[in-house]
Design a protein around this motif. Structure first.
Motif, PDB file in Angstrom:
ATOM      1  N   VAL A 232     -65.594 -66.794 -43.075  1.00 41.49           N
ATOM      2  CA  VAL A 232     -66.232 -67.960 -42.467  1.00 41.49           C
ATOM      3  C   VAL A 232     -67.700 -67.672 -42.184  1.00 41.49           C
ATOM      4  N   LEU A 233     -68.002 -66.476 -41.674  1.00 43.96           N
ATOM      5  CA  LEU A 233     -69.399 -66.107 -41.410  1.00 43.96           C
ATOM      6  C   LEU A 233     -70.222 -66.110 -42.699  1.00 43.96           C
ATOM      7  N   ILE A 234     -69.631 -65.597 -43.764  1.00 44.42           N
ATOM      8  CA  ILE A 234     -70.341 -65.586 -45.042  1.00 44.42           C
ATOM      9  C   ILE A 234     -70.579 -67.010 -45.534  1.00 44.42           C
TER      10      ILE A 234
ATOM     11  N   SER B 264     -63.188 -73.752 -44.678  1.00 44.30           N
ATOM     12  CA  SER B 264     -63.994 -74.908 -45.091  1.00 44.30           C
ATOM     13  C   SER B 264     -64.899 -75.406 -43.973  1.00 44.30           C
ATOM     14  N   SER B 265     -64.535 -75.146 -42.714  1.00 42.01           N
ATOM     15  CA  SER B 265     -65.383 -75.582 -41.603  1.00 42.01           C
ATOM     16  C   SER B 265     -66.737 -74.893 -41.616  1.00 42.01           C
ATOM     17  N   GLY B 266     -66.839 -73.764 -42.314  1.00 40.27           N
ATOM     18  CA  GLY B 266     -68.125 -73.071 -42.398  1.00 40.27           C
ATOM     19  C   GLY B 266     -69.202 -73.916 -43.052  1.00 40.27           C
TER      20      GLY B 266
ATOM     21  N   GLY C  68     -72.672 -74.455 -41.120  1.00 42.56           N
ATOM     22  CA  GLY C  68     -73.908 -74.033 -41.761  1.00 42.56           C
ATOM     23  C   GLY C  68     -74.937 -75.142 -41.834  1.00 42.56           C
ATOM     24  N   TYR C  69     -74.504 -76.342 -42.162  1.00 44.96           N
ATOM     25  CA  TYR C  69     -75.431 -77.480 -42.228  1.00 44.96           C
ATOM     26  C   TYR C  69     -75.985 -77.810 -40.843  1.00 44.96           C
ATOM     27  N   ALA C  70     -75.136 -77.718 -39.818  1.00 45.27           N
ATOM     28  CA  ALA C  70     -75.606 -77.983 -38.456  1.00 45.27           C
ATOM     29  C   ALA C  70     -76.644 -76.958 -38.020  1.00 45.27           C
TER      30      ALA C  70
END
Length: 254
Positions: free
Chosen positions: A92-94, A226-228, A232-234
């Motif tokens: 998720v971090l990646i 998928s929440s990443g 990321g966009y936020a």
């Protein structure tokens, strides 16, 4: 003139996105992962496992009979439940880093009146709307789409974890090049490399998740990963708040 921000009193340094993600991924791969403790056929780097806690306590003459009596069964059950979650957190971090770098240019431009060369890259590099459109479409999206086909094939042939680490390092360098760009061709080249390297992220990540989680929990794990994208966009949008302090080049650094 250096492309990196000058550190002074009150300076806010950019978050080392890719560095943190890779460190987390390395920590998750400290020992092989798999469903019920089974090491998957590919996708992980084989390493010599450290001695489990119950063996260390037995060697040291532990006075805790419960820990020693638990033996390898209890220890392996606990570690098997924990390791897939560590892997998922690292992935998720990646992915957050991936989408953060991808969406960042939209927060670094302002067309029309106002805006300084320190804050906005279109002012610094004298970009017009057509050039920015090319930067965000063909220079990234077209190459990303084509590279995704090669990325899927590569992840079927090679170990996925090294592929993901190499891709992360490559888009980290591309993001740094974007922050250091002094001309439009340099900026275009950085986005092209970013598009090609980021195409390898999800084709490597989803099989890793499939190998680490059972079919009963695989759907939830994929949803968490998928929440990443949205995180990321936020974060890319929030990065605009740091433009005035460290400049668009500093915000672009991975």
């Amino acid at each position: 003139e250096s492309c990196f921000p000058i550190v002074g009193p009150g300076t806010v340094l950019p978050m080392p996105r890719v560095v943190l993600a890779l460190l987390a991924f390395a920590a998750a791969l400290e020992r092989p992962l798999g469903v019920d403790g089974v090491v998957p056929a590919r996708g992980y780097v084989a390493r010599r496992p450290a001695l489990p806690a119950w063996q260390l306590q037995r060697r040291r003459g532990s006075s805790s009979p419960l820990l020693c009596a638990a033996g390898p069964a209890a220890q392996s059950k606990t570690s098997a439940a924990r390791r897939p979650r560590l892997l998922l957190g690292a992935l998720v971090l990646i992915y957050v880093s991936n989408q953060w770098c991808r969406a960042l240019p939209a927060s670094l431009v302002r067309f029309g009146s106002g805006g300084s060369a320190h804050e906005f890259m279109n002012v610094a590099l004298e970009l017009d709307e057509v050039q920015y459109g090319l930067l965000s479409s063909y220079a990234f999206t077209a190459l990303y789409s084509v590279a995704s086909l090669a990325a899927g094939a590569a992840c079927d042939i090679f170990a996925r974890a090294p592929v993901l680490v190499a891709a992360s390092a490559l888009w980290s360098g591309a993001a740094a090049l974007q922050g250091c760009a002094s001309s439009y061709p340099q900026l275009l080249a950085s986005r092209a490399v970013l598009g090609v390297s980021q195409a390898f992220c999800s084709p490597a990540a989803y099989p890793l998740i499939g190998e680490a989680f059972s079919k009963d929990s695989r759907g939830r794990a994929n949803a968490v990963y998928s929440s990443g994208l949205y995180i990321g966009y936020a974060l890319a949008s929030l990065s605009a708040l740091a433009n005035r302090r460290i400049g668009w080049g500093g915000v672009s650094l991975p």
